[in-house]
Design a protein around this motif. Structure first.
Motif, short mmCIF file in Angstrom:
data_model
loop_
_atom_site.label_atom_id
_atom_site.label_comp_id
_atom_site.label_asym_id
_atom_site.label_seq_id
_atom_site.Cartn_x
_atom_site.Cartn_y
_atom_site.Cartn_z
N LEU A 131 -12.18 2.63 -11.38
CA LEU A 131 -12.52 2.26 -10.01
C LEU A 131 -13.56 3.19 -9.41
CD1 LEU A 131 -9.06 1.33 -8.45
CD2 LEU A 131 -10.96 -0.20 -8.93
N GLU A 132 -13.64 4.42 -9.88
CA GLU A 132 -14.55 5.41 -9.34
C GLU A 132 -15.53 5.87 -10.40
OE1 GLU A 132 -11.90 7.43 -5.85
OE2 GLU A 132 -11.45 8.06 -7.91
N PRO A 133 -16.71 6.37 -10.00
CA PRO A 133 -17.73 6.77 -10.97
C PRO A 133 -17.36 8.06 -11.69
CG PRO A 133 -18.47 7.27 -8.75
CD PRO A 133 -17.18 6.51 -8.61
N THR A 182 -16.42 14.10 -13.79
CA THR A 182 -14.99 14.09 -13.46
C THR A 182 -14.79 14.41 -11.99
OG1 THR A 182 -12.84 15.09 -13.97
CG2 THR A 182 -14.77 16.49 -14.20
N LEU A 183 -13.89 13.67 -11.35
CA LEU A 183 -13.51 13.92 -9.97
C LEU A 183 -12.24 14.75 -9.93
CD1 LEU A 183 -14.13 10.34 -8.55
CD2 LEU A 183 -15.17 12.42 -7.62
N ASN A 188 -12.33 15.17 -3.35
CA ASN A 188 -13.46 14.40 -3.85
C ASN A 188 -14.58 15.25 -4.46
OD1 ASN A 188 -12.20 12.05 -3.10
ND2 ASN A 188 -13.33 11.81 -1.19
N TRP A 189 -14.32 16.52 -4.74
CA TRP A 189 -15.32 17.33 -5.43
C TRP A 189 -15.46 16.86 -6.87
CZ3 TRP A 189 -18.53 20.28 -2.79
CH2 TRP A 189 -18.12 20.76 -1.55
N GLY A 239 -20.94 18.26 -7.01
CA GLY A 239 -21.11 17.28 -5.96
C GLY A 239 -19.87 16.98 -5.18
N LEU A 240 -20.04 16.10 -4.19
CA LEU A 240 -18.95 15.65 -3.33
C LEU A 240 -19.05 14.14 -3.19
CD1 LEU A 240 -16.59 16.41 -1.45
CD2 LEU A 240 -18.26 16.54 0.42
#
Length: 242
Positions: A131-133, A182-183, A188-189, A239-240
């Motif tokens: 669901l998330e990148p 990886t998150l 959300n970092w 990133g965030l």
């Protein structure tokens, strides 16, 4: 005898009536079809409706040593496909990569580094459904970078004069990356590890300072050349997501 025959006739008639009513009801009742929700269809529906990470801003601190400070923005289009854009500035290059002919910038007296904009445009394909990148990915990217510096000329007495020469290195890259993003579990970092190769079209305007020890005079030569060389990358983005 007649009464028995009459009873049989009535019994057969009743059975025929109930049978015809049952058949009519079966014909009128709609047939129920078994519905199967495929995993990818469900994933796509959740991607469109669930409040999940679809965007991220990133920095690449290691590129500072290569004289570039970019900021990246990634936007997920589907559970597998995302676009990544980068905008930055080029400054002093601290690293000399002799295997492709690049040299580090001399930051001595009389040398002024000229900032320039850099651009990155890439398409990223994640190898697993999510669901998330995040996860393993392949990325194709185009990058444009210009490194420039002004070199002040010296007179016969060794002092700087008003004349300057501009040294520039222009790179147009087509890059292929493989990486893993990886998150974090609790926020959300994100971390984005990558490596890859590139086809680099390079145009160089090179300024060389020559000092004749016999006459103690300075002279300058400017040469321009264009060539194609390979380039190699290994890095980490922080990133965030949101």
């Amino acid at each position: 005898m007649r009464s028995i025959t009459l009873s049989r006739i009535l019994l057969v008639a009743c059975l025929a009536l109930f049978t015809s009513v049952g058949i009519a009801q079966d014909r009128k009742a709609p047939k129920k079809r078994t519905q199967v929700v495929l995993y990818k269809e469900r994933l796509a529906a959740q991607f469109d409706t669930v409040d999940c990470v679809k965007n991220a801003f990133k920095i690449n601190p290691l590129l500072f040593f290569r004289g570039e400070i970019p900021i990246y923005y990634e936007h997920a289009l589907t559970p597998k496909l995302s676009l990544e854009l980068g905008l930055g500035i080029t400054l002093r290059n601290y690293l000399a990569l002799s295997f492709v002919g690049d040299d580090a910038d001399d930051f001595g007296a009389g040398t002024e580094v000229i900032p320039n904009l850099s651009y990155h445009m890439g398409a990223r394909w994640y190898l697993a459904d999510d669901l998330e990148p995040q996860g393993a990915y392949m990325q194709l990217e185009y990058a444009h970078l210009v490194y420039a510096k002004d070199i002040r000329a010296k007179g016969d007495d060794g002092q700087f004069i008003d004349a300057t020469y501009r040294d520039t290195r222009t790179y147009n890259d087509v890059r292929l990356y493989a990486g893993y993003q990886t998150l974090a579990y609790s926020n959300n970092w994100l971390l984005d590890f990558y490596g890859g190769v590139a086809f680099r079209a390079r145009n160089s305007v090179i300024v060389n300072e020559n000092h004749d020890l016999m006459t103690d005079q300075y002279s300058y030569t400017v040469t321009e050349k264009s060539d194609n060389v390979p380039a190699f990358f290994l890095g980490l983005k922080l990133g965030l997501g949101f």
